[in-house]
Design an enzyme around this catalytic site. Structure first.
Site: not given
Length: 289
Positions: A185-186
Site C-alpha cells: 500500500l501507499c
C-alpha cells in the site's frame, strides 16, 4: 495541542543528517492521528494450515534525497506497517520480518498512533524483529513452501533500494509463479518495479494489473505545500508504474483497496485497516494446503 492554524508549515530539521527534515508541525496535524480505525482484527477461526508464513519486506533506509539536495527523514509508516500485520497476526499467520541488508527496520515514528493501545502493544511485541530482522536474501535461500504471502509496507522509505533490488525481484517473481499473495500500500508498490530490472518492459509481469497507490499529485502538490516533505521527490511512483503498463485506479486518497489476481493494494494510510482485513479474509478463504 495548539490550533492547527498556528502551526508552522516549515519542515522540522533532523539534526542527525545533513540538510535532513521531518514533516512540518502543520502537516502532522493533517496527516497523523493519535488513534487509527483498527476494527479489532478478530476472526472467528484462525488459519490452521501449514502455509501460514508472511514475509514482510520492510525498508532499512530512512533518508530520501530530494531534487533540491535536501533529505526527507522517512522510513516505514507505522500505521501502514502495523495494521496489515496486526490483521494477519490475528488471523493466525506468522510474520517473518526482513530487510534487504538485515539492518533494522526504519520507522516514521512521528506517525505512530500513540493513543491506540492495540497498535502500540503490537509494535512493542514485534520490536525485537524490527530491531533485528532477517536478511531477505537469506530467507529466499531457505524453504519457502510454508509462505502464504509477501507484505511490503508503505512509507516513502520504500522508494529507496526496493525498486532496484534483485532480491525483491526474485521474491515477487517467486510469489507470482507460485500463486502467493502480494500485499502492499501507499508507497510500498515501489517494490513492484523490481521485476522490471534488467528485463524487457514488454515482459513486465505486472503489466495490465490494476492497483491503488499513493497519487503523484499529492507528492508533487500538497506534500510540499504543507511542508510534509522538504522538496520534490527524485522520481514519481505512480508515473513509473504506469510507464510499465500498470493501471492506477485512484487519483486521490480515500482509503481505497483493490484486488487484482493475487495482488492486494491500498492507496494510503487511510487504507491500512481495510487492506489488512481484505488480506486476512482473502487468505483465510483461499489458501488451501
Amino acid at each position: 495541542m495548539d490550533d492547527a492554524s498556528t502551526q508552522t508549515r516549515t519542515p522540522t530539521p533532523d539534526r542527525a543528517e545533513h540538510e535532513a527534515y521531518f514533516p512540518s508541525p502543520y502537516s502532522l496535524t493533517q496527516y497523523t492521528s493519535p488513534k487509527t480505525d483498527f476494527d479489532g482484527g478478530k476472526y472467528p477461526q484462525s488459519f490452521q494450515g501449514s502455509r501460514k508464513r508472511v514475509i514482510v519486506i520492510a525498508s532499512d533506509e530512512r533518508y530520501v534525497l530530494m531534487q533540491n539536495g535536501k533529505s526527507f527523514s522517512s522510513g516505514n509508516h507505522p500505521v501502514e506497517t502495523l495494521l496489515p500485520m496486526l490483521h494477519l497476526d490475528q488471523a493466525g499467520f506468522d510474520l517473518d520480518v526482513t530487510t534487504l541488508s538485515g539492518n533494522s527496520v526504519k520507522f516514521e515514528l512521528w506517525a505512530m498512533p500513540g493513543e491506540d493501545k492495540a497498535v502500540t502493544d503490537f509494535y512493542a511485541r514485534l520490536l525485537p524483529q524490527f530491531q533485528k530482522p532477517k536478511k531477505l536474501a537469506d530467507v529466499l535461500a531457505g524453504d519457502l513452501d510454508d509462505v502464504a504471502a509477501i507484505l511490503v509496507p508503505g512509507g516513502h522509505g520504500a522508494l529507496i533500494g526496493l525498486p532496484e533490488s534483485l532480491d525483491v525481484k526474485d521474491a515477487l517473481n517467486w510469489a507470482l509463479e507460485n500463486e502467493r499473495f502480494i500485499v502492499t500500500l501507499c508507497h510500498g508498490p515501489a517494490a513492484l518495479l523490481a521485476p522490471s530490472v534488467d528485463e524487457d518492459p514488454e515482459d513486465y509481469p505486472f503489466k495490465g494489473y490494476e492497483i491503488c497507490v499513493f497519487p503523484d499529485s499529492l507528492d508533487e502538490g500538497a506534500n510540499i505545500e504543507i511542508g510534509y516533505m522538504p522538496g520534490r521527490l527524485p522520481w514519481l511512483l505512480a508515473e513509473s508504474l504506469e510507464s510499465l503498463g500498470v493501471k492506477v485506479l485512484n487519483t486521490d486518497i480515500s482509503g481505497a483497496v483493490h484486488r487484482d489476481r493475487f495482488l492486494l493494494t491500498g492507496d494510503s494510510p487511510l487504507a491500512s485497516n481495510a487492506l489488512g482485513r481484505l488480506a486476512a479474509e482473502t487468505m483465510l478463504a483461499e489458501i488451501k494446503d
